[in-house]
Design an enzyme around this catalytic site. Sequence first.
Site, PDB file in Angstrom:
ATOM      1  CD  GLU A 154      -2.608   1.173   2.665  1.00  0.00           C
ATOM      2  OE1 GLU A 154      -3.695   1.772   2.709  1.00  0.00           O
ATOM      3  OE2 GLU A 154      -2.129   0.555   3.657  1.00  0.00           O
ATOM      4  CE  LYS A 182      -7.166   1.129   4.245  1.00  0.00           C
ATOM      5  NZ  LYS A 182      -5.876   1.760   4.604  1.00  0.00           N
ATOM      6  CB  CYS A 197      -3.900  -1.309   5.357  1.00  0.00           C
ATOM      7  SG  CYS A 197      -2.749  -0.848   6.700  1.00  0.00           S
TER       8      CYS A 197
END
Length: 491
Positions: free
Chosen positions: A80, A184, A217
């Site tokens: 990321e 995300k 994440c």
Amino acid sequence: MGLPKARASAVLLVLSALEVCALNSYIAAIYKPNVVLSEDTEVPVSPEEALMLMDKNTAILEVAIKESARQGAHIIVTPEDGIYGWVFTRETIYPYLEDIADPRLVWIPCADPGKVSSLLFAPSPVLERLSCLARNNSIYVVANMGDKKLCNSSDPRCPSNGHYQFNTNVVFDPKGKLVARYHKYNLFVTENQFDYPKDPEFVAFNTSFGCFGIFTCADILCHDPAVVLACRFQVDTILFPTAWGNTLPLLSAVRFHSAWAMGMGVNFLSANTRNSTLDMTGSGIYAPDGPRAYYYNTETENGTELSSRPRLSPDYLAAVNWKLYASSIEQLPSNDRYFSGVAYHDLFSFMELTEPEGSHAICQQDLCCHLSYKMLLIVESLAVFCLYVSSSSPQVCTLLKYKSTDLNTCGQPVETAQTKFEMFSLSGTFGTNYIFPEVLYSGVELAPGEFEVLPDGCLISRMSTLKPVLSVILFGRWYEKDPPHIQEASP
């Protein structure tokens, strides 16, 4: 100034995938770069300046991709923020964004960069370059970049500047075709430059060597999309670009990602950004029965094998009733050494272990944690038996070394220990079946093959520990008790 060499930073890891597909094995690579960062992310730059920075980072990726493909890798996962860095404002991130087309358009940017030009704000040089890297090296490439989407005043969610900005993962197949795009959903608190998608996206795609899901994440901490991909979509492997800042004792990258793979019964390819100032380190390839290869602080380039089991295979890991063993214990030892403390902004209950062996329990509300242990040699202030429970999630049972003889340091980050154990067993009366087990040795090393979880939910040591123990953890997530996502909470 020359770019840093990438070969020493690319970790090539061999995976053996037991798939009923065209291939029954594959090789994967994860890449852990030191990202070239902007000098000041609060000062706007021109599109040309933004592209120069992204070109530098993409050039580093190019060396790693070529080397991984040369060694036979079928897929490479990159971190990321690996193309432009982090901590921007909405204004300063904008020059780094490209309009990423829907993969259903069947687009190969490398071969036909103008195919979707009518949909784009501007040309997409980063998408095109990533596509060509995949196509020219015949390898799946997983990367993280920024997406922008126009919106207007008829959309009540449309930001004031007239477009959405998303933290986005992209996947290109060996022909350079864009096969997956993921926005995300669970942004970290500092990601003010990005928007949430309206709904969580559950992105999975098939290859000749298995079914892959992808998220980013902080998504791993929440039910959507992570748990849905593993349980409902039943993917074989999760692809996980991350910029993970380690927070011991419970949320170091290698510990939690390995435990998540074990708890969810999937393979997990984690590529973390490397930045020592922000304590971003720790990548690896993890399987349901333990880690196959990982690194924490070291520079390594090793080959190893990873099994990828089809969901209905007879040798798949058995289901666990996580509270069966702990619930069968009727008599609880006294809690006379109980004390309270705060860790991760929550109230924990602690019990100091003062004897070289014993059995103890400590309860808080409906969660009781049970520990039996025997030490080989006490050479320090020993571990503290710690648990967390409240009306929300997580629920945690932990055998944990504390930082010093001061009990107030229990729960604070510590990376070294000196005490080994002849045996230990840990269990709890959890209110959830989403439990992520792990054992950490001194130096934040995992302990593959040295512990197991029994079908009744008891985590036990298989042998005397080879190294000093830092923690033994059962980390439970009671997702139903989580607050609503910010999108669901908005009017």
